[in-house]
Design a protein around this motif. Sequence first.
Motif, PDB file in Angstrom:
ATOM      1  N   LYS A   1       0.806  -1.215   0.000  1.00  0.00           N
ATOM      2  CA  LYS A   1       0.000   0.000   0.000  1.00  0.00           C
ATOM      3  C   LYS A   1       0.843   1.271   0.000  1.00  0.00           C
ATOM      4  N   ASN A   2       2.108   1.157   0.378  1.00  0.00           N
ATOM      5  CA  ASN A   2       2.949   2.349   0.400  1.00  0.00           C
ATOM      6  C   ASN A   2       3.548   2.679  -0.971  1.00  0.00           C
ATOM      7  N   ILE A   3       3.043   2.066  -2.028  1.00  0.00           N
ATOM      8  CA  ILE A   3       3.477   2.353  -3.385  1.00  0.00           C
ATOM      9  C   ILE A   3       3.287   3.856  -3.637  1.00  0.00           C
ATOM     10  N   ASN A   4       4.271   4.489  -4.292  1.00  0.00           N
ATOM     11  CA  ASN A   4       4.126   5.923  -4.525  1.00  0.00           C
ATOM     12  C   ASN A   4       3.060   6.179  -5.585  1.00  0.00           C
ATOM     13  N   THR A   5       2.498   7.361  -5.552  1.00  0.00           N
ATOM     14  CA  THR A   5       1.343   7.671  -6.408  1.00  0.00           C
ATOM     15  C   THR A   5       1.639   7.546  -7.893  1.00  0.00           C
ATOM     16  N   PRO A   6       2.743   8.102  -8.422  1.00  0.00           N
ATOM     17  CA  PRO A   6       2.997   7.932  -9.854  1.00  0.00           C
ATOM     18  C   PRO A   6       3.126   6.458 -10.263  1.00  0.00           C
ATOM     19  N   GLU A   7       3.751   5.657  -9.408  1.00  0.00           N
ATOM     20  CA  GLU A   7       3.892   4.232  -9.705  1.00  0.00           C
ATOM     21  C   GLU A   7       2.532   3.524  -9.656  1.00  0.00           C
ATOM     22  N   LEU A   8       1.689   3.909  -8.702  1.00  0.00           N
ATOM     23  CA  LEU A   8       0.353   3.328  -8.597  1.00  0.00           C
ATOM     24  C   LEU A   8      -0.471   3.668  -9.836  1.00  0.00           C
ATOM     25  N   ILE A   9      -0.419   4.910 -10.266  1.00  0.00           N
ATOM     26  CA  ILE A   9      -1.155   5.329 -11.464  1.00  0.00           C
ATOM     27  C   ILE A   9      -0.648   4.567 -12.690  1.00  0.00           C
ATOM     28  N   ALA A  10       0.657   4.442 -12.811  1.00  0.00           N
ATOM     29  CA  ALA A  10       1.229   3.693 -13.943  1.00  0.00           C
ATOM     30  C   ALA A  10       0.783   2.235 -13.912  1.00  0.00           C
ATOM     31  N   GLU A  11       0.747   1.649 -12.733  1.00  0.00           N
ATOM     32  CA  GLU A  11       0.309   0.251 -12.582  1.00  0.00           C
ATOM     33  C   GLU A  11      -1.163   0.095 -12.988  1.00  0.00           C
ATOM     34  N   ILE A  12      -1.999   1.037 -12.560  1.00  0.00           N
ATOM     35  CA  ILE A  12      -3.425   0.996 -12.922  1.00  0.00           C
ATOM     36  C   ILE A  12      -3.575   1.082 -14.436  1.00  0.00           C
ATOM     37  N   ARG A  13      -2.849   2.001 -15.041  1.00  0.00           N
ATOM     38  CA  ARG A  13      -2.938   2.159 -16.501  1.00  0.00           C
ATOM     39  C   ARG A  13      -2.462   0.905 -17.226  1.00  0.00           C
ATOM     40  N   LEU A  14      -1.373   0.317 -16.755  1.00  0.00           N
ATOM     41  CA  LEU A  14      -0.851  -0.898 -17.369  1.00  0.00           C
ATOM     42  C   LEU A  14      -1.857  -2.043 -17.256  1.00  0.00           C
ATOM     43  N   LEU A  15      -2.435  -2.220 -16.072  1.00  0.00           N
ATOM     44  CA  LEU A  15      -3.415  -3.289 -15.879  1.00  0.00           C
ATOM     45  C   LEU A  15      -4.635  -3.073 -16.777  1.00  0.00           C
ATOM     46  N   ALA A  16      -5.095  -1.839 -16.859  1.00  0.00           N
ATOM     47  CA  ALA A  16      -6.256  -1.549 -17.705  1.00  0.00           C
ATOM     48  C   ALA A  16      -5.938  -1.824 -19.168  1.00  0.00           C
ATOM     49  N   GLU A  17      -4.766  -1.410 -19.602  1.00  0.00           N
ATOM     50  CA  GLU A  17      -4.363  -1.633 -20.995  1.00  0.00           C
ATOM     51  C   GLU A  17      -4.256  -3.128 -21.305  1.00  0.00           C
ATOM     52  N   ASN A  18      -3.592  -3.869 -20.430  1.00  0.00           N
ATOM     53  CA  ASN A  18      -3.457  -5.321 -20.623  1.00  0.00           C
ATOM     54  C   ASN A  18      -4.815  -6.002 -20.609  1.00  0.00           C
ATOM     55  N   HIS A  19      -5.673  -5.586 -19.685  1.00  0.00           N
ATOM     56  CA  HIS A  19      -6.988  -6.196 -19.567  1.00  0.00           C
ATOM     57  C   HIS A  19      -7.838  -5.879 -20.794  1.00  0.00           C
ATOM     58  N   HIS A  20      -7.750  -4.648 -21.271  1.00  0.00           N
ATOM     59  CA  HIS A  20      -8.480  -4.252 -22.478  1.00  0.00           C
ATOM     60  C   HIS A  20      -8.002  -5.080 -23.673  1.00  0.00           C
ATOM     61  N   GLN A  21      -6.700  -5.270 -23.776  1.00  0.00           N
ATOM     62  CA  GLN A  21      -6.137  -6.048 -24.887  1.00  0.00           C
ATOM     63  C   GLN A  21      -6.601  -7.502 -24.825  1.00  0.00           C
ATOM     64  N   GLU A  22      -6.642  -8.076 -23.623  1.00  0.00           N
ATOM     65  CA  GLU A  22      -7.123  -9.453 -23.457  1.00  0.00           C
ATOM     66  C   GLU A  22      -8.560  -9.587 -23.920  1.00  0.00           C
ATOM     67  N   ARG A  23      -9.396  -8.596 -23.570  1.00  0.00           N
ATOM     68  CA  ARG A  23     -10.791  -8.618 -24.000  1.00  0.00           C
ATOM     69  C   ARG A  23     -10.887  -8.517 -25.522  1.00  0.00           C
ATOM     70  N   GLN A  24     -10.064  -7.669 -26.137  1.00  0.00           N
ATOM     71  CA  GLN A  24     -10.069  -7.503 -27.583  1.00  0.00           C
ATOM     72  C   GLN A  24      -9.658  -8.810 -28.269  1.00  0.00           C
ATOM     73  N   ASP A  25      -8.660  -9.496 -27.698  1.00  0.00           N
ATOM     74  CA  ASP A  25      -8.166 -10.739 -28.280  1.00  0.00           C
ATOM     75  C   ASP A  25      -9.219 -11.851 -28.254  1.00  0.00           C
ATOM     76  N   ARG A  26     -10.145 -11.778 -27.281  1.00  0.00           N
ATOM     77  CA  ARG A  26     -11.186 -12.801 -27.178  1.00  0.00           C
ATOM     78  C   ARG A  26     -12.245 -12.656 -28.260  1.00  0.00           C
ATOM     79  N   PHE A  27     -12.367 -11.446 -28.806  1.00  0.00           N
ATOM     80  CA  PHE A  27     -13.430 -11.211 -29.797  1.00  0.00           C
ATOM     81  C   PHE A  27     -12.913 -11.055 -31.173  1.00  0.00           C
TER      82      PHE A  27
END
Length: 137
Positions: free
Chosen positions: A111-137
């Motif tokens: 939980k002590n992850i710094n804010t810029p790193e947390l935001i980058a992680e959220i964006r990366l997860l969203a991008e990867n997750h979006h790509q996985e959904r696209q690959d399924r269709f």
Amino acid sequence: MLSLMEPIRLIIIDQHTGVRAALRVRLDSALGITIVGSVNADEARQLAQSDLQPDVALLGLTGQNDELKEMVELVEQLVQGGTAVLALSSYIDVMARELVLAAGASDYRLKNINTPELIAEIRLLAENHHQERQDRF
């Protein structure tokens, strides 16, 4: 790639109101991220059955073993509903880490992850997750 017109829909799940509020303050000004909820685990279970469908969930883990089973089930429920899960913990717990990752969480961070790193992680997860959904269709 997520377009600039599609904000990342984020839900914050933690048992402690203060932690949820602190995460919200840290992330409210992040461009391209919309916080669609800030709830405890019980409320998250109900929302996971609704049409909310956030892209990413920040899931705060507690250090109590009897609650860990419920958190693992919540991870499974969120992932099945199409949400990428980033588990956040106050301290390293190898067993909890392995269980939530096996349940489908995308990552486990402190939980002590710094804010810029947390935001980058959220964006990366969203991008990867979006790509996985696209690959399924």
